[in-house]
Scaffold this motif. Structure first.
Motif, mmCIF file in Angstrom:
data_model
loop_
_atom_site.group_PDB
_atom_site.id
_atom_site.type_symbol
_atom_site.label_atom_id
_atom_site.label_comp_id
_atom_site.label_asym_id
_atom_site.label_seq_id
_atom_site.Cartn_x
_atom_site.Cartn_y
_atom_site.Cartn_z
ATOM 1 N N THR A 85 -5.448 -7.175 -3.921
ATOM 2 C CA THR A 85 -6.562 -6.239 -3.724
ATOM 3 C C THR A 85 -6.537 -5.128 -4.778
ATOM 4 O OG1 THR A 85 -5.240 -4.977 -2.133
ATOM 5 C CG2 THR A 85 -6.654 -6.703 -1.248
ATOM 6 N N SER A 124 0.843 -1.201 0.000
ATOM 7 C CA SER A 124 0.000 0.000 0.000
ATOM 8 C C SER A 124 0.873 1.244 0.000
ATOM 9 C CB SER A 124 -0.897 0.013 1.244
ATOM 10 O OG SER A 124 -1.655 -1.162 1.361
ATOM 11 N N ALA A 146 -7.045 -2.691 3.225
ATOM 12 C CA ALA A 146 -5.893 -3.588 3.303
ATOM 13 C C ALA A 146 -5.491 -3.841 4.749
ATOM 14 C CB ALA A 146 -4.725 -3.010 2.514
ATOM 15 N N ASP A 175 -1.076 -5.434 -2.071
ATOM 16 C CA ASP A 175 -1.794 -4.250 -2.507
ATOM 17 C C ASP A 175 -0.883 -3.397 -3.385
ATOM 18 O OD1 ASP A 175 -3.965 -2.455 -2.554
ATOM 19 O OD2 ASP A 175 -3.241 -1.346 -0.805
ATOM 20 N N GLY A 215 -8.700 2.446 0.267
ATOM 21 C CA GLY A 215 -8.130 1.134 -0.034
ATOM 22 C C GLY A 215 -7.048 0.731 0.949
ATOM 23 N N ASP A 216 -6.302 1.699 1.473
ATOM 24 C CA ASP A 216 -5.286 1.412 2.485
ATOM 25 C C ASP A 216 -5.938 0.910 3.769
ATOM 26 O OD1 ASP A 216 -3.421 2.484 0.654
ATOM 27 O OD2 ASP A 216 -3.737 4.496 1.452
#
Length: 292
Positions: free
Chosen positions: A140, A95, A217, A123, A213-214
């Motif tokens: 992801t 990430s 994750a 990620d 999105g982080d």
């Protein structure tokens, strides 16, 4: 958009069985240790968001190993995080990293983590290295990232193609890449190489914001760390945990938003209350436990 009918809608009834609740005999190690290699000089905030989400999902320890600036920011936000190498049960990687800007030292550290054979979340900036993964792996991607993973010389795949039928492409990617795929979008599709197909709906549109999105994750990394032993013995555990992470993410976003705008950190902050509500007894005082 037309999708196959064999996608199981993953909801609270399914997800609550995949939240690990600590027992009186547990300690920080038995509750799981998540190793995290995320963030970069360009995007240090991704490390903060992922660690924050993981810590709030319920894990015994987060071990962050990343760039100095990101490490300092993580410690300012979460002083309980450990920043030296050691034992981990699962990894969260990539990430806030850009593969094109990755230095050799970072690449070596990522490959070593991928080769450790542990449950791993891949990620963003580590997706190009998934061929090195030897353990149970969840990728992801969003549509553009999945297109990059599936494109071959002379056979490009575009984000527009994936947007027409994302579930079909998620399933195809899981089979082709040999990993569990969590394809992010308005509907999240989770597919395993073995053919399990789950989807999560209901996230508020406000969730389309930088850093969300982080947070997802981080939630998923924590769930893998707390269920590492189960993943070793249950082939379907990984896909169930990925769908559970997506559901917790969506529910936390709804709780934080309450109909209005949110930031990624708001979503992470709503995770504990979201999990508490998920674990609350159903009417009649019973909790349903379900499997994939």
């Amino acid at each position: 958009m037309s999708e196959p009918r064999d996608w199981l809608e993953w909801d609270e009834r399914h997800a609550r069985a995949w939240i690990d609740v600590p027992q009186p005999v547990d300690d920080k190690y038995s509750r799981g240790v998540l190793g995290v290699r995320t963030g970069s000089r360009q995007y240090p905030g991704a490390a903060v968001l992922g660690v924050e989400a993981a810590a709030r999902t319920g894990v015994g320890m987060v071990r962050y190993l990343g760039p100095r600036r990101a490490s300092n920011l993580v410690l300012q936000r979460r002083p309980e995080v450990v920043t030296v190498p050691g034992r981990v049960e699962a990894w969260l990687l990539g990430s806030g990293m850009d593969a094109a800007a990755r230095d050799d030292g970072t690449a070596t550290a990522l490959v070593e983590a991928l080769a450790a054979g542990l449950p791993t979340v891949c990620d963003a900036g580590v997706l190009d290295l998934i061929a090195h993964a030897t353990g149970p792996t969840v990728v992801t991607p969003h549509f553009r990232e999945l297109a990059g993973l599936l494109s071959r010389p002379g056979k490009p795949v575009t984000a527009a193609q994936i947007a027409v039928s994302p579930g079909e492409w998620a399933g195809r990617a899981a089979t082709e890449l040999g990993v569990t795929v969590l394809l992010k979008g308005a509907t999240t599709f989770v597919a395993s190489p073995g053919g399990v197909r789950l989807r999560v709906t209901g996230a508020p549109a406000w969730l389309a914001t930088a850093g969300s999105g982080d947070v997802l994750a981080g939630i998923l990394g924590a769930l893998l760390a707390t269920h590492s032993a189960t993943i070793d013995t249950d082939a379907d555990a990984l896909v169930a945990l990925a769908a559970t992470a997506a559901l917790v993410h969506a529910l936390a976003a709804g709780r934080a938003s309450n109909g209005g705008p949110i930031t990624a950190l708001d979503v992470a902050g709503a995770v504990p209350a979201t999990i508490a509500a998920l674990l609350a007894p159903a009417p009649g005082g019973r909790r349903a436990a379900t499997t994939v």
